[in-house]
Design an enzyme around this catalytic site. Sequence first.
Site, PDB file in Angstrom:
ATOM      1  N   HIS A 236       5.036  -1.033  -1.283  1.00 44.35           N
ATOM      2  CA  HIS A 236       4.322  -0.184  -0.321  1.00 44.35           C
ATOM      3  C   HIS A 236       4.077   1.157  -0.989  1.00 44.35           C
ATOM      4  O   HIS A 236       4.976   1.710  -1.618  1.00 44.35           O
ATOM      5  CB  HIS A 236       5.189  -0.015   0.933  1.00 44.35           C
ATOM      6  CG  HIS A 236       4.462   0.561   2.101  1.00 44.35           C
ATOM      7  ND1 HIS A 236       4.020   1.860   2.124  1.00 44.35           N
ATOM      8  CD2 HIS A 236       4.095   0.027   3.288  1.00 44.35           C
ATOM      9  CE1 HIS A 236       3.418   2.088   3.286  1.00 44.35           C
ATOM     10  NE2 HIS A 236       3.448   0.987   4.003  1.00 44.35           N
ATOM     11  N   ARG A 256      -1.543   7.491   7.347  1.00 39.64           N
ATOM     12  CA  ARG A 256      -2.904   7.500   6.784  1.00 39.64           C
ATOM     13  C   ARG A 256      -3.914   7.035   7.830  1.00 39.64           C
ATOM     14  O   ARG A 256      -5.032   7.522   7.876  1.00 39.64           O
ATOM     15  CB  ARG A 256      -2.947   6.620   5.525  1.00 39.64           C
ATOM     16  CG  ARG A 256      -2.305   7.305   4.329  1.00 39.64           C
ATOM     17  CD  ARG A 256      -2.105   6.369   3.164  1.00 39.64           C
ATOM     18  NE  ARG A 256      -0.948   5.489   3.358  1.00 39.64           N
ATOM     19  CZ  ARG A 256      -0.874   4.232   2.966  1.00 39.64           C
ATOM     20  NH1 ARG A 256      -1.898   3.675   2.347  1.00 39.64           N
ATOM     21  NH2 ARG A 256       0.218   3.527   3.171  1.00 39.64           N
TER      22      ARG A 256
END
Length: 605
Positions: A236, A256
Amino acid sequence: MVAHATYNYDVLVIGAGGAGLRAAIEAANAGVSVGLICKSLLGKAHTVMAEGGMAAAMAHNDDRDSWRVHFADTMRGGQYVNNWRMAELHAKEAPDRVRELEGWGAVFDRTPDGRINQRNFGGHRYPRLAHVGDRTGLELIRTLQDHAVYLGMTVHMEHTVIELLLDGGRAAGVLAYDRERGRFHVFGAKAIVLATGGVGRAYKITSNSWEGTGDGHALAYRAGAELIDMEFIQFHPTGMVWPPSVRGILVTEGVRGEGGVLKNSEGRRFMFDDIPDNYKAQTASDPEEGWRYTQGDKSARRPPELLTRDHVARCINREVKAGRGSPHGGVFLDIAWIKEKLKDSEAHIKRKLPSMYHQFKELADLDITSEAMEVGPTTHYIMGGIRVDADTQMSTIPGLFAAGECASGINGANRLGGNSLSDLIVFGKRAGEYAATYARENASARIDDGAVERATRDVLKPFEAGDQGENPYKVQADLQDTMQNLVGIVRQESEMQEAVSRIQQLNERAARVGVSGHREYHAGWHTSIDVRNLLSISEAIARSAIERKESRGGHFREDYPQKLDEFGTFNIMVKRGSDGRVQVSRMPIPVMPDYLKEVIEEQKS
Ligand SMILES: Cc1cc2nc3c(=O)[nH]c(=O)nc-3n(C[C@H](O)[C@H](O)[C@H](O)COP(=O)(O)OP(=O)(O)OC[C@H]3O[C@@H](n4cnc5c(N)ncnc54)[C@H](O)[C@@H]3O)c2cc1C
């Protein structure tokens, strides 16, 4: 001789994360007796940590979404080595599974008109993740747990399964010990569902909980099941990097999705510098368009921070290697900047990302509403696992089923964020249903006393070596260093060969581990058992990664940086040979039917 099982069930589910609970519910619904075993307390499985949400094409926030788009996104994200049938079932069934949770009382964030709210996530064309702030896993587990308890089943908490028992090649039961007292128990079952989660603890830097030691993968492998796609590990892109004690803890992609941007030490949004060709048409051409996308503007395309995880992780890695990283070896993730756009940004961030706010405040003394975070890649998820039939989730061992992260197929070379939680409920349900059917159609199998005795003796060996033996923690730490440094985010042949030979040496050391004292809550003894599993899984990962001489998704090779068509036609499969050694082979991917090919073509633009 035949051993007497301490407990007997029609269906035995190992693991009480999202997949295990959902399987247990379905089996209980089918009217068979169900036993559920888990290493931790009920409600504490790793799934509880999931943050961002579960992907389901309900089209609440964008009516252009459908199973077709979700299917095509999943296949593109997986770089077309996914099990297409699983990707199809998942895309089609996820909306019903989410609505079912709602019916069982799950709380979700809502759209202004009262429907389940869906957020943006990497690789998903439209907002698709049903969520509750950034605590979706907690809500999923709470709901499933309540429902499971309501239906009625026997839960054996804080029990670790150490061996699968077979009867003539068919699943017959398991041997487990209770962590509290260290006593052994034999469970007989007509059908067994493995739902034991991931393998992150094979690496030094990971977002995974202590439970992620690949037990189900290893149990199935030792029993003769096939594992596929083990080379595909998801790093990740955004884990915490500072302070050292929290390195690896996840920073959800939701940051995000809500408008957070990645910058290097020069203040540059470096993700705009490297947009893969097959995503160009769907990616914003400037920061303004990216921002509009995160705010729900349907005419805008997603910002490059929301490209797939494999790609974003490699871009971060590159910035750090090029000397443009943050002070502690990551890059900057900035959500505070949205104050330029939103008047109430502080309250907005706290509302949308409450856990992230507290995580950074408490662990790093940093206020994400006013400062940028430092983040870097962390081992997060394994796409590989037990090979199962797409419809029934049965493995290649009759009566042994698998679901969730320990099973493989749906994600191909790279999982899209949010596709795991929906995978758990779609395939957890299917595993429970077909395990119940199998249990109804088959009589009880016999438990082999000799196998129980051998397995018991094996796991007690460390007590014989005592303090003179190898330290299990040291063996585990050395393995984690090996995997982190030699089979990590960027790989090459010579390093992986070195990893395989180190794993062989570690296997020899693991055979000599020693612990002293009694068996009650003995963490060192537990580690000596975990290490065995981690070693088998690490070898499977390394050998599969050596065999895939190309780069694809979560597998990037410096010595073969290109994706090659030839490698898109098979999965890599590992199996334990009759000599006890790992056998690696290439398994052709079945040809996709025309109706699914058409879906992929139609979604290419
Ligand atoms: C921090 C974090 C955030 C995430 N956020 C998201 C997200 O927002 N959306 C998304 O889709 N995915 C997310 N993921 C991924 C997702 O959470 C996992 O892939 C998923 O929860 C795995 O669920 P599972 O049911 O397969 O296994 P788990 O939840 O890992 O449960 C495994 C169960 O098996 C038991 N078990 C293991 N070994 C044994 C044994 N030997 N004997 C007995 N029991 C055993 C454990 O005790 C546990 O009960 C996230 C992952 C992390 C680390």
